[in-house]
Design a protein around this motif. Sequence first.
Motif, PDB file in Angstrom:
ATOM      1  N   GLY A  36       0.638  -1.125  -0.092  1.00 58.58           N
ATOM      2  CA  GLY A  36       0.094  -0.134  -0.132  1.00 58.58           C
ATOM      3  C   GLY A  36       0.853   1.075   0.248  1.00 58.58           C
ATOM      4  O   GLY A  36       1.832   1.302  -0.629  1.00 58.58           O
ATOM      5  N   ALA A  37       0.634   2.462   0.962  1.00 58.52           N
ATOM      6  CA  ALA A  37       1.078   3.740   0.801  1.00 58.52           C
ATOM      7  C   ALA A  37       2.271   3.672   1.378  1.00 58.52           C
ATOM      8  O   ALA A  37       2.897   4.562   1.649  1.00 58.52           O
ATOM      9  N   GLU A  38       2.253   3.173   2.225  1.00 61.41           N
ATOM     10  CA  GLU A  38       3.448   2.446   3.086  1.00 61.41           C
ATOM     11  C   GLU A  38       5.263   1.932   2.161  1.00 61.41           C
ATOM     12  O   GLU A  38       5.939   2.656   2.514  1.00 61.41           O
ATOM     13  N   GLY A  39       4.800   1.355   1.606  1.00 56.19           N
ATOM     14  CA  GLY A  39       5.351   0.523   0.322  1.00 56.19           C
ATOM     15  C   GLY A  39       6.247  -0.526   0.783  1.00 56.19           C
ATOM     16  O   GLY A  39       6.056  -0.277   2.356  1.00 56.19           O
ATOM     17  N   ASP A  40       7.451  -0.487   0.191  1.00 55.90           N
ATOM     18  CA  ASP A  40       8.760  -2.356   0.863  1.00 55.90           C
ATOM     19  C   ASP A  40       9.778  -1.492   0.650  1.00 55.90           C
ATOM     20  O   ASP A  40       9.706  -1.298  -0.979  1.00 55.90           O
ATOM     21  N   ASP A  41      10.202  -1.762   1.476  1.00 62.19           N
ATOM     22  CA  ASP A  41      12.475  -1.491   1.594  1.00 62.19           C
ATOM     23  C   ASP A  41      13.133  -2.694   2.002  1.00 62.19           C
ATOM     24  O   ASP A  41      14.200  -2.601   2.377  1.00 62.19           O
ATOM     25  N   THR A  42      12.180  -3.955   1.270  1.00 60.17           N
ATOM     26  CA  THR A  42      13.115  -5.443   1.457  1.00 60.17           C
ATOM     27  C   THR A  42      14.721  -4.910   1.034  1.00 60.17           C
ATOM     28  O   THR A  42      15.633  -5.795   1.521  1.00 60.17           O
ATOM     29  N   SER A  43      14.305  -4.291  -0.655  1.00 60.06           N
ATOM     30  CA  SER A  43      16.164  -3.993  -1.259  1.00 60.06           C
ATOM     31  C   SER A  43      16.650  -2.564  -0.758  1.00 60.06           C
ATOM     32  O   SER A  43      17.745  -2.603  -1.046  1.00 60.06           O
ATOM     33  N   GLY A  44      16.403  -2.297   0.770  1.00 61.06           N
ATOM     34  CA  GLY A  44      16.373  -0.652   1.209  1.00 61.06           C
ATOM     35  C   GLY A  44      16.626   0.448   0.246  1.00 61.06           C
ATOM     36  O   GLY A  44      16.821   1.359   0.007  1.00 61.06           O
ATOM     37  N   LYS A  45      15.212   0.033  -0.261  1.00 58.66           N
ATOM     38  CA  LYS A  45      15.032   1.233  -1.383  1.00 58.66           C
ATOM     39  C   LYS A  45      13.512   1.047  -1.342  1.00 58.66           C
ATOM     40  O   LYS A  45      12.679  -0.129  -1.967  1.00 58.66           O
ATOM     41  N   PHE A  46      12.724   2.392  -1.086  1.00 58.54           N
ATOM     42  CA  PHE A  46      11.303   2.093  -1.081  1.00 58.54           C
ATOM     43  C   PHE A  46      10.200   1.827  -1.820  1.00 58.54           C
ATOM     44  O   PHE A  46      10.791   2.240  -2.942  1.00 58.54           O
ATOM     45  N   LEU A  47       9.943   0.742  -2.753  1.00 55.35           N
ATOM     46  CA  LEU A  47       9.287   0.344  -3.680  1.00 55.35           C
ATOM     47  C   LEU A  47       7.703   0.184  -3.741  1.00 55.35           C
ATOM     48  O   LEU A  47       7.333   0.056  -2.440  1.00 55.35           O
ATOM     49  N   TYR A  48       6.626   0.675  -4.774  1.00 53.34           N
ATOM     50  CA  TYR A  48       5.390   0.528  -4.346  1.00 53.34           C
ATOM     51  C   TYR A  48       4.831   0.215  -5.381  1.00 53.34           C
ATOM     52  O   TYR A  48       5.156  -0.335  -6.423  1.00 53.34           O
ATOM     53  N   CYS A  49       3.643  -0.306  -5.234  1.00 54.31           N
ATOM     54  CA  CYS A  49       2.540  -1.342  -6.085  1.00 54.31           C
ATOM     55  C   CYS A  49       1.538  -1.241  -5.818  1.00 54.31           C
ATOM     56  O   CYS A  49       0.824  -1.287  -4.664  1.00 54.31           O
ATOM     57  N   ALA A  50       0.590  -1.311  -6.698  1.00 54.00           N
ATOM     58  CA  ALA A  50      -0.581  -1.324  -6.499  1.00 54.00           C
ATOM     59  C   ALA A  50      -1.376  -2.367  -7.749  1.00 54.00           C
ATOM     60  O   ALA A  50      -1.054  -2.367  -8.660  1.00 54.00           O
ATOM     61  N   ASP A  51      -2.855  -2.095  -7.331  1.00 50.19           N
ATOM     62  CA  ASP A  51      -3.261  -2.978  -8.120  1.00 50.19           C
ATOM     63  C   ASP A  51      -3.917  -2.564  -9.961  1.00 50.19           C
ATOM     64  O   ASP A  51      -4.395  -2.629 -10.915  1.00 50.19           O
ATOM     65  N   THR A  52      -4.046  -1.157  -9.523  1.00 53.33           N
ATOM     66  CA  THR A  52      -4.260   0.155 -10.672  1.00 53.33           C
ATOM     67  C   THR A  52      -3.412   1.146 -10.565  1.00 53.33           C
ATOM     68  O   THR A  52      -2.338   1.822  -9.945  1.00 53.33           O
ATOM     69  N   LEU A  53      -3.014   1.867 -12.003  1.00 54.22           N
ATOM     70  CA  LEU A  53      -2.216   2.593 -12.027  1.00 54.22           C
ATOM     71  C   LEU A  53      -2.494   4.209 -11.146  1.00 54.22           C
ATOM     72  O   LEU A  53      -1.774   4.304 -10.726  1.00 54.22           O
ATOM     73  N   GLU A  54      -4.100   4.816 -11.415  1.00 53.29           N
ATOM     74  CA  GLU A  54      -4.375   5.576  -9.863  1.00 53.29           C
ATOM     75  C   GLU A  54      -3.623   5.093  -8.985  1.00 53.29           C
ATOM     76  O   GLU A  54      -3.266   6.149  -7.830  1.00 53.29           O
ATOM     77  N   GLU A  55      -4.492   3.893  -8.233  1.00 55.18           N
ATOM     78  CA  GLU A  55      -3.793   3.358  -6.757  1.00 55.18           C
ATOM     79  C   GLU A  55      -2.123   3.844  -6.154  1.00 55.18           C
ATOM     80  O   GLU A  55      -1.354   4.532  -5.758  1.00 55.18           O
ATOM     81  N   LEU A  56      -1.112   3.599  -7.798  1.00 54.49           N
ATOM     82  CA  LEU A  56       0.092   3.498  -7.597  1.00 54.49           C
ATOM     83  C   LEU A  56       0.112   4.464  -7.886  1.00 54.49           C
ATOM     84  O   LEU A  56       1.208   5.247  -6.497  1.00 54.49           O
TER      85      LEU A  56
END
Length: 644
Positions: free
Chosen positions: A451-471
């Motif tokens: 979600g809006a928190e994103g994920d930093d597993t790689s050390g860099k915040f990556l975002y993912c969404a089901d739609t481009l609008e959400e992204l």
Amino acid sequence: MTNHHDDGLRGRIPLSRRNFLAGAGVLAMGAASAGMIAGCSPAPAAESDAPAKGGAAMAETGAAAAATGNEGKTMGEVLGAGWLGEEPEIADDAIASVTDADIVVCGAGHAGTAVARRASELGKKVVVVEMQPEDTFSALGNDIGHLNSSWQVDRVGIPEYSVVDFMNEYQMYAAGRAQPTLISQFANRSGEALDWFIDGYTEQEKDELIPLNWPVVDGYQYKKGPFTSYVGTCQFGGSVGMTDAVKRSQDKAKAAGAQFVFGQAGVRLVHNEDGTEVTGLIAKDSNTGEYHQYNGDAVVLACGDIGSNSAMYNAICRENYELGEYKDCAAMSGRDGSGIAMGMRIGAKVEIATGGDMGSHAFIPLSPMEGIECLWLNKYGERYCNEAFGGPLLSGCAGAREPGDRAYLIWGGDWKEVFLNQLAGHLAPKEWDAETVANMEATMEAAIGSGAEGDDTSGKFLYCADTLEELCDFMGMEEGVKANALAAVEKWNAAGDAGADTEFGRDPETMWPIKQGPFYGYPCGKRIGGGSLVATSGLLVTGRQQVQGQGFEPIKGLFACGNNSGGRFPMGYNGIMNGVSIGMCLCLGYTLGEFLATEDFDRYEVKLEKYNKIMNIEIRAMKRLVRRDYLPAINRYAAKLANG
């Protein structure tokens, strides 16, 4: 010999990795590894009371040159005004020893060692002066870029590359300003040089050498638009590291008769009164403070870059300095530019271009997939360039001039196709093996549902969404920026479907659709200018690597190689392949050593008196032409105007 005085200041500015990444102005998150630093032997740590911006002799002498009225001056007098300083004064009776040789090499890094080994193998008496102590000597980098070695083609199975395509592509990267003969030598002989460098390695040691970006996926297209993807750079990641490899080459040079003198730093050249001929080098022992003179028919400057001399860096690499809005440039593992300064002080020219370093001239958005050339958007959500125009160090030049300090990357659910089909090169992904793909898959999966928190597993915040609008919302885009981003994605997909990117000219085969989710986005900060990992501009040289002075004439007896040499990266480090900088050092050191050992290089000298005589004849001829052909026509036209 003229009497001079030595200021005793050499070496690097203390610069920690933490301070460099915080303040040097280069987006180096995933790039600041030793394997991405150019080829020269590193300087030892400076004394604690070292000056903050290069040697004092280069920082506090003279006034800046006037903006006009400099015709006839040397580049040292104009470009170096205010910081270059004068040659150190060393009395004749201060010289503790004098050694005669055929060739004197200043610097025992990648380039200097190659020159010494090749020339000594061909029968020349060579002396190498190196500032590092022998017991702590180290060489930078891990990768040697090259073309068509036996190791690459026969052992690994990489297809042979076109040297013609390479030379033309290289000049596109360099805006036609690279020294053509140097590029030709690299294209045609770098593979030969690599095989020579590893000659004598065991079969196991050769098996441990890693071909980067190999193997490629089935159907991989090596040609992407006008550029070739040069996979197969040789990485020294096994039991023989890069420092050990250079030491082995030094041992082979010694076995062939070369003499290596460690713990001495070159401080000035021995030359005639007008600086048109060099006959030796004076070095200072770092332990005893004694001076030693080394005389030779040829002196080769191969003592590294300008990275820790901010005054010189700012002057020679103007683009980097200006992009950083005049933040002082500094390189993480840079040398003090003393070799280049020695040349400039006797009238040598330096790179005539923007100057270059390893990346601060370009904005490279390093996502969890490194510098992938997907859809790039500026702070307003607008697409602004052909993201795949060459590697990231070329395509990233446009982003360096975009507004603001923020950018966005977007790609679709087919991330694996995007990742595995990039153009191989500096700051692009280096490895496409199963382990790397598995790690990347884990990174992508971790972002799903974040979600809006994103994920930093790689050390860099990556975002993912089901739609481009959400992204777009997750990445914090305002409504206007979001609208622009969605429109940019729509145009991207339309260009791919139409088979033509009429907006920026990207090869549509590399415009991977952004249609199926999950959709990924990476917002990143933008850092440019201020210096990089190493500077790559040096003294202007001919195709024979002879240093050029006034009138662009070669200075007799003076040569430059490695990061002391210009002509390789005049518009900034291009990253056309991984390891191209060290590859250039090795190959051009190899060819220079051969040239000095086998050719009468004096035959290329043009006497200054003869040059002036020729120029005077041409000037007189031009004046006659003007008087005979142009002045009558001008007078007739003026009379016609006067008569209405």
